[in-house]
Design a protein around this motif. Structure first.
Motif, short mmCIF file in Angstrom:
data_model
loop_
_atom_site.label_atom_id
_atom_site.label_comp_id
_atom_site.label_asym_id
_atom_site.label_seq_id
_atom_site.Cartn_x
_atom_site.Cartn_y
_atom_site.Cartn_z
N UNK A 213 0.84 -1.19 0.00
CA UNK A 213 0.00 0.00 0.00
C UNK A 213 0.89 1.25 0.00
N UNK A 214 0.67 2.12 -0.98
CA UNK A 214 1.53 3.29 -1.16
C UNK A 214 1.47 4.25 0.03
N UNK A 215 0.27 4.46 0.56
CA UNK A 215 0.11 5.39 1.68
C UNK A 215 0.78 4.85 2.93
N UNK A 216 0.65 3.54 3.16
CA UNK A 216 1.29 2.93 4.33
C UNK A 216 2.81 2.98 4.20
N UNK A 217 3.29 2.75 3.00
CA UNK A 217 4.74 2.83 2.76
C UNK A 217 5.25 4.24 3.05
N UNK A 218 4.47 5.25 2.66
CA UNK A 218 4.86 6.63 2.91
C UNK A 218 4.96 6.90 4.41
N UNK A 219 3.99 6.41 5.18
CA UNK A 219 4.02 6.63 6.63
C UNK A 219 5.24 5.96 7.25
N UNK A 220 5.53 4.73 6.84
CA UNK A 220 6.71 4.04 7.36
C UNK A 220 7.97 4.84 7.07
N UNK A 221 8.08 5.35 5.85
CA UNK A 221 9.25 6.15 5.48
C UNK A 221 9.34 7.41 6.34
N UNK A 222 8.21 8.04 6.61
CA UNK A 222 8.21 9.26 7.42
C UNK A 222 8.62 8.96 8.87
N UNK A 223 8.14 7.86 9.41
CA UNK A 223 8.50 7.49 10.77
C UNK A 223 10.00 7.18 10.85
N UNK A 224 10.50 6.47 9.86
CA UNK A 224 11.94 6.19 9.82
C UNK A 224 12.75 7.48 9.83
N UNK A 225 12.36 8.43 9.01
CA UNK A 225 13.07 9.71 8.93
C UNK A 225 13.00 10.47 10.24
N UNK A 226 11.81 10.52 10.84
CA UNK A 226 11.63 11.25 12.09
C UNK A 226 12.43 10.60 13.22
N UNK A 227 12.45 9.27 13.27
CA UNK A 227 13.18 8.57 14.32
C UNK A 227 14.68 8.88 14.23
N UNK A 228 15.18 8.87 13.01
CA UNK A 228 16.61 9.15 12.82
C UNK A 228 16.96 10.60 13.14
#
Length: 396
Positions: A213-228
């Protein structure tokens, strides 16, 4: 001996190659191992849920041939068979047993290890694909660490209503656990890390291809970026220590506690009576244990109550184990990071082994929760949680 960096990466390498590491156990193995290694005769057994290992609740006859377990534990036992990777490192069990002894002295209810008839805390067993094949010289087999634990009677939290009082009690228990592990040290944990450790969250990038799912993938990417960007740079201000690492709804045992006269007595219907599964223990930062628990407790709450779960848990926790402002500030991102781990790794494990339905446990409610939690402004969520914390203080 502690595993090297290359050794601790072993599981990740097998995962990337789509190799199933769950033990394949032939018919009759459970009865044979309990009798031959532990001197107990099996009456019945039932397999329990497990992500990568095999766990069995075993009931046995009343007599024992084990000098180290002369009286049979009336509640039965848990036979644990570790996965193919962890079974290569017996030090993980030595460290775990040391931790269990330490926190049991602090009145934390955890399973007790049963020694084999030869007085060992575990055994390394060759397991053949079919029982009769062990007589054949060329038969293939796998080697697994096997151990037996006393079963703690109680109900898994998942089987009970997710009420505010229960969440409060869980938070208080986590606070007690965090205090109980203070002062504990085992050299194994100096270098031990693995994919589920939130400090390794960036490794999730290698597995997100399973998210279609494209939207779910986007959220995962955003969380990864924010965590880092927002969590990892702040770790110097977090309280450090040994954490359980998997405070989920199936590792917490509860029981009804009637007639309480403690904090919010009317709400205290169930309380924590046991904690299971210490395979995810690491020496890291205590805020991660709290984030992990909030993630899993939020999943099992009614959707209308999910955003408040963290507030109820924190209300029980902070009087016992206070958090600083920085830890509270990174909590939302850390909770979302754990949700991402659970959802992505679960999807990947199912991709490896479609028979492992347990790997998808969090998916149905987890993805909607991740979107909801991530799209809630941090200030709004913090204020919501703080309101609940303050409200409990006023009613105490």
């Amino acid at each position: 001996m502690n595993p090297s960096k290359e050794e601790t990466d072993g599981k990740e390498l097998l995962v990337k190659k789509a190799v199933s590491i769950r033990p394949k156990i032939p018919t009759g193995f459970v009865e044979d191992i309990v009798r031959n290694k532990y001197g107990l005769d099996v009456v019945d057994y039932q397999e329990l849920n497990s992500y990568e290992d095999r766990n069995y609740h075993v009931t046995v006859h009343d007599s024992s041939n084990n000098p180290y377990e002369p009286e049979v534990w009336k509640h039965g036992y848990i036979l644990k068979i570790l996965n193919a990777v962890d079974s290569q490192y017996p030090a993980i069990i030595e460290a775990q047993n040391s931790l269990l002894r330490h926190i049991r002295k602090q009145d934390i209810p955890v399973p007790e290890n049963v020694l084999t008839i030869s007085g060992k805390a575990m055994s390394l067993e060759k397991v053949f694909a079919e029982k009769e094949l062990k007589e054949q010289y060329t038969a293939s087999y796998s080697t697994y660490i096997v151990r037996l634990l006393r079963y703690i009677p109680g109900d898994v939290l998942l089987s009970k209503p997710c009420t505010s009082g229960l969440l409060y009690n869980v938070g208080r228990f986590i606070g007690k656990f965090s205090n109980a592990t203070k002062g504990f040290h085992h050299p194994f944990y100096n270098s031990h890390s693995f994919l589920w450790n939130l400090l390794e969250f960036s490794k999730l990038k290698e597995f997100v291809f399973v998210v279609k799912d494209e939207n779910s993938r986007r959220v995962v990417d955003e969380v990864l970026s924010s965590f880092e960007s927002n969590v990892l740079p702040m770790i110097g201000q977090f309280q450090k220590g040994v954490i359980h690492g998997d405070f989920n709804e199936q590792n917490i045992l509860v029981a009804e506690v009637p007639g309480q006269d403690d904090v919010i007595p009317a709400a205290r219907v169930y309380d924590v009576i046991g904690l299971l599964d210490f395979m995810h223990v690491t020496d890291t930062y205590r805020i991660f244990d709290i984030a992990i628990n909030i993630a899993y407790m939020s999943i099992i709450c009614d959707p209308s109550e999910q955003l408040d779960a963290g507030g109820h848990i924190l209300a029980g926790l902070v009087p016992v184990f206070p958090l600083n402002d920085v830890e509270l500030d990174v909590l939302q991102t850390s909770v979302c990071a754990r949700l991402c781990q659970s959802l992505v790794i679960g999807a990947f494990n199912y991709y490896q082994d479609s028979s492992n339905i347990y790997a998808l446990t969090t998916a149905k409610k987890g993805w909607p929760l991740l979107h909801k939690l991530w799209n809630t402004p941090k200030r709004v969520l913090k204020d919501r949680w703080q309101y609940l914390i303050d409200n409990y203080k006023q009613t105490a």
